[in-house]
Design a protein around this motif. Structure first.
Motif, PDB file in Angstrom:
ATOM      1  N   ALA A 202       0.813  -1.218   0.000  1.00  0.00           N
ATOM      2  CA  ALA A 202       0.000   0.000   0.000  1.00  0.00           C
ATOM      3  C   ALA A 202       0.846   1.267   0.000  1.00  0.00           C
ATOM      4  O   ALA A 202       0.386   2.321  -0.464  1.00  0.00           O
ATOM      5  N   PHE A 203       2.082   1.210   0.509  1.00  0.00           N
ATOM      6  CA  PHE A 203       2.916   2.402   0.606  1.00  0.00           C
ATOM      7  C   PHE A 203       3.932   2.515  -0.518  1.00  0.00           C
ATOM      8  O   PHE A 203       4.516   3.572  -0.712  1.00  0.00           O
ATOM      9  N   GLY A 204       4.180   1.439  -1.235  1.00  0.00           N
ATOM     10  CA  GLY A 204       5.155   1.469  -2.313  1.00  0.00           C
ATOM     11  C   GLY A 204       5.361   0.077  -2.884  1.00  0.00           C
ATOM     12  O   GLY A 204       5.080  -0.928  -2.220  1.00  0.00           O
ATOM     13  N   ILE A 205       5.862   0.026  -4.110  1.00  0.00           N
ATOM     14  CA  ILE A 205       6.085  -1.248  -4.799  1.00  0.00           C
ATOM     15  C   ILE A 205       7.520  -1.696  -4.550  1.00  0.00           C
ATOM     16  O   ILE A 205       8.470  -0.979  -4.880  1.00  0.00           O
ATOM     17  N   ILE A 206       7.684  -2.855  -3.987  1.00  0.00           N
ATOM     18  CA  ILE A 206       9.015  -3.387  -3.707  1.00  0.00           C
ATOM     19  C   ILE A 206       9.588  -3.971  -4.991  1.00  0.00           C
ATOM     20  O   ILE A 206       9.049  -4.925  -5.550  1.00  0.00           O
ATOM     21  N   ALA A 207      10.688  -3.400  -5.466  1.00  0.00           N
ATOM     22  CA  ALA A 207      11.285  -3.814  -6.735  1.00  0.00           C
ATOM     23  C   ALA A 207      12.576  -4.602  -6.547  1.00  0.00           C
ATOM     24  O   ALA A 207      12.919  -5.444  -7.382  1.00  0.00           O
ATOM     25  N   GLU A 208      13.326  -4.313  -5.492  1.00  0.00           N
ATOM     26  CA  GLU A 208      14.576  -5.023  -5.202  1.00  0.00           C
ATOM     27  C   GLU A 208      14.687  -5.185  -3.690  1.00  0.00           C
ATOM     28  O   GLU A 208      13.996  -4.508  -2.917  1.00  0.00           O
ATOM     29  N   ALA A 209      15.564  -6.089  -3.262  1.00  0.00           N
ATOM     30  CA  ALA A 209      15.761  -6.303  -1.828  1.00  0.00           C
ATOM     31  C   ALA A 209      17.182  -6.762  -1.562  1.00  0.00           C
ATOM     32  O   ALA A 209      17.869  -7.276  -2.450  1.00  0.00           O
ATOM     33  N   VAL A 210      17.612  -6.565  -0.333  1.00  0.00           N
ATOM     34  CA  VAL A 210      18.855  -7.152   0.166  1.00  0.00           C
ATOM     35  C   VAL A 210      18.471  -8.040   1.345  1.00  0.00           C
ATOM     36  O   VAL A 210      17.922  -7.556   2.345  1.00  0.00           O
ATOM     37  N   LEU A 211      18.733  -9.338   1.211  1.00  0.00           N
ATOM     38  CA  LEU A 211      18.335 -10.315   2.213  1.00  0.00           C
ATOM     39  C   LEU A 211      19.534 -10.752   3.050  1.00  0.00           C
ATOM     40  O   LEU A 211      20.652 -10.830   2.554  1.00  0.00           O
ATOM     41  N   LYS A 212      19.271 -11.060   4.306  1.00  0.00           N
ATOM     42  CA  LYS A 212      20.277 -11.658   5.178  1.00  0.00           C
ATOM     43  C   LYS A 212      20.219 -13.167   5.006  1.00  0.00           C
ATOM     44  O   LYS A 212      19.148 -13.778   5.068  1.00  0.00           O
ATOM     45  N   LEU A 213      21.368 -13.798   4.800  1.00  0.00           N
ATOM     46  CA  LEU A 213      21.440 -15.231   4.560  1.00  0.00           C
ATOM     47  C   LEU A 213      21.951 -15.965   5.806  1.00  0.00           C
ATOM     48  O   LEU A 213      22.608 -15.370   6.661  1.00  0.00           O
ATOM     49  N   ALA A 453       1.865  10.486   2.196  1.00  0.00           N
ATOM     50  CA  ALA A 453       3.237  10.953   2.023  1.00  0.00           C
ATOM     51  C   ALA A 453       4.030  10.075   1.057  1.00  0.00           C
ATOM     52  O   ALA A 453       4.859  10.578   0.300  1.00  0.00           O
ATOM     53  N   THR A 454       3.781   8.771   1.079  1.00  0.00           N
ATOM     54  CA  THR A 454       4.582   7.868   0.253  1.00  0.00           C
ATOM     55  C   THR A 454       4.001   7.661  -1.131  1.00  0.00           C
ATOM     56  O   THR A 454       4.702   7.799  -2.143  1.00  0.00           O
ATOM     57  N   SER A 455       2.737   7.287  -1.201  1.00  0.00           N
ATOM     58  CA  SER A 455       2.105   6.969  -2.487  1.00  0.00           C
ATOM     59  C   SER A 455       0.730   7.622  -2.573  1.00  0.00           C
ATOM     60  O   SER A 455      -0.309   6.971  -2.426  1.00  0.00           O
ATOM     61  N   PRO A 456       0.716   8.940  -2.795  1.00  0.00           N
ATOM     62  CA  PRO A 456      -0.546   9.672  -2.762  1.00  0.00           C
ATOM     63  C   PRO A 456      -1.556   9.208  -3.812  1.00  0.00           C
ATOM     64  O   PRO A 456      -2.763   9.406  -3.624  1.00  0.00           O
ATOM     65  N   ALA A 457      -1.103   8.599  -4.897  1.00  0.00           N
ATOM     66  CA  ALA A 457      -2.035   8.142  -5.917  1.00  0.00           C
ATOM     67  C   ALA A 457      -2.721   6.845  -5.522  1.00  0.00           C
ATOM     68  O   ALA A 457      -3.706   6.443  -6.156  1.00  0.00           O
ATOM     69  N   GLY A 458      -2.234   6.174  -4.499  1.00  0.00           N
ATOM     70  CA  GLY A 458      -2.853   4.938  -4.038  1.00  0.00           C
ATOM     71  C   GLY A 458      -2.307   3.713  -4.744  1.00  0.00           C
ATOM     72  O   GLY A 458      -2.009   3.727  -5.936  1.00  0.00           O
ATOM     73  N   LEU A 459      -2.147   2.646  -3.987  1.00  0.00           N
ATOM     74  CA  LEU A 459      -1.629   1.377  -4.494  1.00  0.00           C
ATOM     75  C   LEU A 459      -2.342   0.245  -3.783  1.00  0.00           C
ATOM     76  O   LEU A 459      -2.827   0.404  -2.662  1.00  0.00           O
ATOM     77  N   GLY A 460      -2.348  -0.908  -4.393  1.00  0.00           N
ATOM     78  CA  GLY A 460      -2.735  -2.129  -3.719  1.00  0.00           C
ATOM     79  C   GLY A 460      -4.209  -2.440  -3.775  1.00  0.00           C
ATOM     80  O   GLY A 460      -5.055  -1.606  -4.108  1.00  0.00           O
TER      81      GLY A 460
END
Length: 465
Positions: A202-213, A453-460
């Motif tokens: 709802a606040f933003g689209i997750i496109a990449e990540a850094v994961l702990k292994l 503040a993050t995604s005023p146009a709305g998501l999700g």
């Protein structure tokens, strides 16, 4: 306006990345459990930059985007409504980035990678991402729902194993933010990546990540335990935690009806009970860095059987994968038994069995003909409280009956036990009603402010309004 928007999206992403034909959309419009909507189009960007470009066009053209990972969620959080006006933004092609840092035990990758692919590629290096699930979700979807899984007891949820995210905001600029990164420790400000973890996109689209292994266990052993009673389950867990410490990696509860449904509907399963399925059983797993897991688990269980018969009535050992096969088949078996009405609940650990016993005593009187097939993560307080209704019963055919049932169960969970109505699957359209009922006004005001503040146009599929 819609035709012009689709033309612009095709020019930006490529014609093959914008799907509009009904036969092309259907897989994206259909959820993992009963939910189905209708989308205007499906967008399939291949990079973070393309996600941002698609968002800019959508915001300018007034299109509402539904981010979607592998579409394995169970609460209609990644599928459109019936309006035919929403646009699915699929993450499935966001796979170009896969950059492990073995010295740092971290992995930078695109959000479209599936969990199975991640762990298959890491295994030769002796590492893995330790979220254990029956489904095969995308990394982006796992972050958006803060997935837990069967080994939460040892490794925690996605939030505990997330170092950084790159997100795209739904604003006019399609702003790209990189939050966190490969550092395991960084206290120079607000940990903003967690704002996008578990909030359903709802606040933003997750496109990449850094994961702990984590290092792959050197050895593992599992056994199926039969507790002496429901009241013995939590004392048994405490005794095993005291004896095994972090070597205890799973403590999964399985009700008799759930196990019987799996054995009835999955022919490949081997019955560990010889036909006499108990009312309740526990799958306990031990993981060690070196060989010796089975010996360690056997010694602990032998002592418990001898010294604490009021806690442990029986223990059945078997090959590790075969033992887990029963646990992983529960969802399939229960779904095959009839019309499934599923609840994803969370409690203080000591309340799980009390809640289940109360519901088993009361629900059949209010809703005749249901079978309670609960199972779940006793070690972390989670339970999949699954109810199966005969396909011809009112519960299976009348939405109002199901709504009345859900109201009753959720009221007991939240009001009496102080539990959560969504432990792992987030909100989605299916849980929106109870979000509005049980979320305090002050928290909802804060959520609205953050969304603006993050995604005023709305998501999700569901906002946090």
């Amino acid at each position: 306006m819609t035709a012009a928007a689709l033309t612009e999206l095709r020019d930006c992403l490529g014609a093959g990345a914008v799907l509009t034909a009904p036969e092309d959309r259907i897989a994206y419009e259909t959820g993992a459990r009963y939910d189905r909507g209708r989308a205007l189009a499906v967008l399939r960007p291949a990079s973070t930059a393309e996600v941002a470009a698609a968002v800019r066009i959508a915001v300018r053209r007034g299109l509402h985007l539904i981010p979607q990972g592998a579409n394995t969620g169970l609460v209609a959080g990644s599928t459109p409504d019936d309006s035919g006006a929403q646009v699915i933004l699929s993450l499935e092609r966001l796979k170009s980035c896969f950059e492990p840092d073995f010295d740092n035990r971290s992995l930078h990758l695109g959000a479209g990678h599936r969990l199975s692919d991640v762990n298959a590629r890491l295994a030769p290096e002796g590492l893995f991402f330790p979220i254990d699930l029956g489904a095969d979700p995308s990394v982006g979807g796992m972050i958006a729902t803060n997935t837990g899984g069967a080994r939460f007891l040892r490794y925690g949820d996605v939030r505990a194993n997330l170092l950084g995210v790159t997100v795209v905001l739904a604003d006019e600029a399609g702003t790209i933010l990189t939050l966190g990164g490969p550092l395991h420790k960084n206290n120079t400000g607000v940990d903003w990546k967690q704002l996008f973890t578990g909030t359903s996109g709802a606040f933003g689209i997750i496109a990449e990540a850094v994961l702990k292994l984590h290092p792959l266990p050197g050895d593992q052993a599992a056994a199926i335990l039969v507790p002496a009673s429901g009241a013995a389950v939590l004392p048994l867990l405490r005794r095993m935690e005291a004896a095994l410490g972090p070597a205890l990696t799973a403590f999964e509860g399985m009700s008799g009806p759930a196990m019987q449904a799996a054995l009835d509907h999955v022919p490949s399963l081997r019955d560990p009970f010889g036909g006499a399925v108990p009312d309740y059983a526990i799958l306990a797993e031990v993981s060690t860095p070196r060989p010796g897991a089975e010996t360690l688990l056997g010694e602990v269980l032998e002592r418990l059987l001898e010294e604490e018969p009021d806690l442990l009535a029986d223990a059945r050992f078997g090959a590790h994968e075969r033992t887990w096969a029963l646990r992983h088949a529960l969802s399939e078996g229960v779904k095959a038994k009839g019309r499934l009405i599923a609840f994803d609940l969370s409690f203080r650990r000591g309340d799980i069995m009390r809640f289940c016993e109360e519901m088993k005593a009361e629900l059949p009187a209010h809703f005749p003909g249901i079978t309670i097939c609960d199972f779940g993560h006793i070690g972390d307080g989670g339970v999949h409280f699954n109810l199966v209704a005969d396909p011809a019963s009112p519960l299976a055919t009348d939405p109002e009956q199901e709504l009345r049932l859900r109201d009753m169960v959720f009221d007991r969970v939240v009001t009496r036990f102080g539990g959560s109505f969504s432990a792992e699957h987030a909100i989605g359209r299916k849980n929106r009603r109870w979000y509005e009922i049980y979320t305090p006004d002050a928290e909802r005001r804060l959520s609205r402010a953050l969304s603006a503040a993050t995604s005023p146009a709305g998501l999700g599929a569901v906002s946090f309004a």
